[in-house]
Enzyme design. Structure first.
Site: not given
Ligand code: NAD
Length: 503
Positions: A191, A267, A301, A404
């Protein structure tokens, strides 16, 4: 609504055909309840397209397709077969890289020349890597237990894997997960984030064209709380791999535990320090750290969001940093401009979030906006642009130091000796990455040991390598991706005990 739409990118003189359906069994299909999501260009605010959003039922169909594909075809392939398919995929991604980069530019706001095309180079690198790794990293072990017995340790794919990815590197984050997982022999239901699903839908066609059988890769765009949670809670998924915020990562882990105890890799977020000791090459430190915090509009991230500088070089570091950023990190309203290094943040939600931190900081802290105010003004009239900004002398108790921000906002703090530097660097609930600058190899070595982070860059920053493991300590996650771990994370371990005692 139709399953395809012609999209024009006038800046590149490009028209391409965008798939808009869920990709299940190698076909694009409508969602069962006709639900759609509209995506828009964050540099202009203009809508791009509507695409179908998966319901619980659609997720179930995709999982069934993946399970059947695993049983009927994919589990019968050899590692070498999978490597050959990935090598065909490499050629196709290479052929289509300009289009995929253009999609990520319009959909997520990435500057085309200085950012989106770079993502595609990394995707190609890792596709080549896993195409070669496919028949090399599946290793076992022979254990001569005693005269009556030996044991074989073998690695096997999980079977059906769910993956959930974020919006900051739409095509790249998906590729970090997919390629190694397929090489290890699994089928996938993935997804993408709800605001950046277009590039992965486009790429799905390339997997089909490369020859991956139906059901091996299924792409199910949709909302996190519907499609995402349906994946995390599903009883017929063997493993879930997630990239995104720590808050959602915790929910995924709990849903996985409360359903079928599926294996989990997370991650998550970060608040990575960049530490500048007094004997460092300051010009080099300025170059790396500005990239570490401002690249991708700070939506990284591993962003160097906490910059720690030794007292005696603090003033000169700030002076050099401000000058370098003003000259090299241009914000531009046109993300197709070759000189655009800083584009908008991804959405209105993200804009409001980052600006909330900036406004909070402005109440008590000293700050500098590092771009020409006229250009900044012009950009903010068009889309969700935030100029590179720094806050100075930020105490470690500040919200800006601890949380963050995920935007082009750096916080800078002084330290007076090695112990204070390590203590500040580790003063966070995260542990994704760290950068350290010094010309003294002993200091560098000691710091690399003392900092609690999954990646440490010495005299550089934010340079991920596809051959190196990547992941976090503490609340930055569980497990590793890329390199050998990029396949290891997607395999179970089985121990076979052989009784060879004399009859
Ligand atoms: P997010 O956690 O809001 O969303 C990430 C994904 O999770 C999206 O596809 C979203 O639709 C899904 N999601 C949201 N709520 C959900 C739920 N209740 N159940 C299942 N899936 C759900 O994060 P974001 O705002 O899209 O991305 C930013 C975050 O991602 C930052 O915290 C960043 O640090 C992190 N990030 C980490 C890495 C890494 O490799 N460590 C890489 C890129 C981004």
């Amino acid at each position: 609504m139709s399953l395809f739409k012609d999209i024009i990118v006038p800046e590149l003189n490009l028209t391409y055909n965008q798939p808009l359906g869920l990709f299940i069994n190698n076909e694009f299909v409508k969602s069962s309840d006709d639900a759609t999501i509209e995506t828009s260009n964050p540099s202009t605010g203009e809508p791009i397209a509507k695409f179908y959003a998966a319901s619980h039922k659609d997720i179930d169909n995709a999982v069934k397709a993946a399970r059947l594909a695993y049983q009927e075809t994919w589990s019968k392939t050899t590692p070498a077969d999978r490597g050959i398919l990935l090598s065909k995929l490499y050629d196709l991604i290479n052929e289509h890289k300009d289009v995929i980069a253009a999609i990520d530019s319009i959909d997520s706001g990435k500057p085309y020349h200085t950012n989106a095309l770079g993502d595609l180079e990394q995707i190609l690198e890792l596709t080549r890597y896993f195409s070669g790794a496919s028949d090399k990293y599946v290793k076992g072990q022979y254990i001569p237990v005693n005269n009556d017995k030996y044991a074989l340790v073998v690695r096997e794919p999980f079977g059906v894997v769910a993956q959930i990815v974020p919006w900051n590197y739409p095509a790249a984050m998906a590729s970090w997960k997919i390629q190694g997982c397929l090489a290890a022999g699994n089928c996938i239901v993935i997804k993408p984030a709800e605001n950046t699903s277009l590039s992965l839908l486009y790429m799905a066609q390339l997997f089909k064209k490369a020859g991956f059988p139906p059901g091996v890769l299924n792409v199910v765009p949709g909302y996190g709380n519907i499609a995402g949670s349906a994946l995390a809670e599903h009883m017929d998924i063997d493993k879930i791999a997630f990239t995104g915020s720590t808050a959602v990562g915790k929910k995924i882990m709990s849903m996985a535990a409360l359903s079928n105890l599926k294996n989990v890799t997370l991650e998550c977020g970060g608040k990575s320090p960049a530490v500048v000791f007094k004997d460092s090459n300051l010009d080099e430190a300025v170059k790396w750290i500005s990239m570490g915090i401002f690249y991708n509009s700070g939506q990284n991230c591993t962003a160097n969001s906490r910059i720690l500088v030794e007292n005696s070089v603090y003033d000169v570091f700030i002076k050099k940093f401000v000058k370098y950023v003003a000259e090299n990190w241009n914000i531009s309203p046109n993300i197709f401009d070759k000189n655009c290094q800083v584009g908008p943040v991804v959405s209105k939600v993200q804009y409001d979030r980052v600006i909330g931190y900036v406004n909070e900081g402005k109440k008590t802290l000293n700050y500098k906006c590092l771009n020409n105010p006229e250009t900044v003004n012009e950009c903010s009239k068009r889309g969700y642009f935030i100029p590179p900004t720094i806050f100075l002398d930020v105490p470690s108790t500040s919200k800006l130091f601890q949380e963050e921000i995920f935007g082009p906002v750096g916080v800078i703090t002084k330290f007076s000796n090695y112990d204070e530097a390590v203590s500040l660097a580790n003063d966070t609930s995260y542990g994704l990455a760290a950068a350290v600058f010094s010309e003294n190899v002993r200091v560098i070595n000691q710091f690399a040991k003392d900092v609690r982070a999954g990646t440490v860059w010495c005299n550089s920053s934010n340079e991920e390598e596809v051959s190196c493991p990547f992941g976090g300590y503490k609340m930055s996650g569980i497990g590793r991706e890329l390199g050998e771990s990029g396949m290891d994370a997607y395999m179970e371990t089985k121990c076979i005990h052989m009784n060879i005692s004399n009859l």
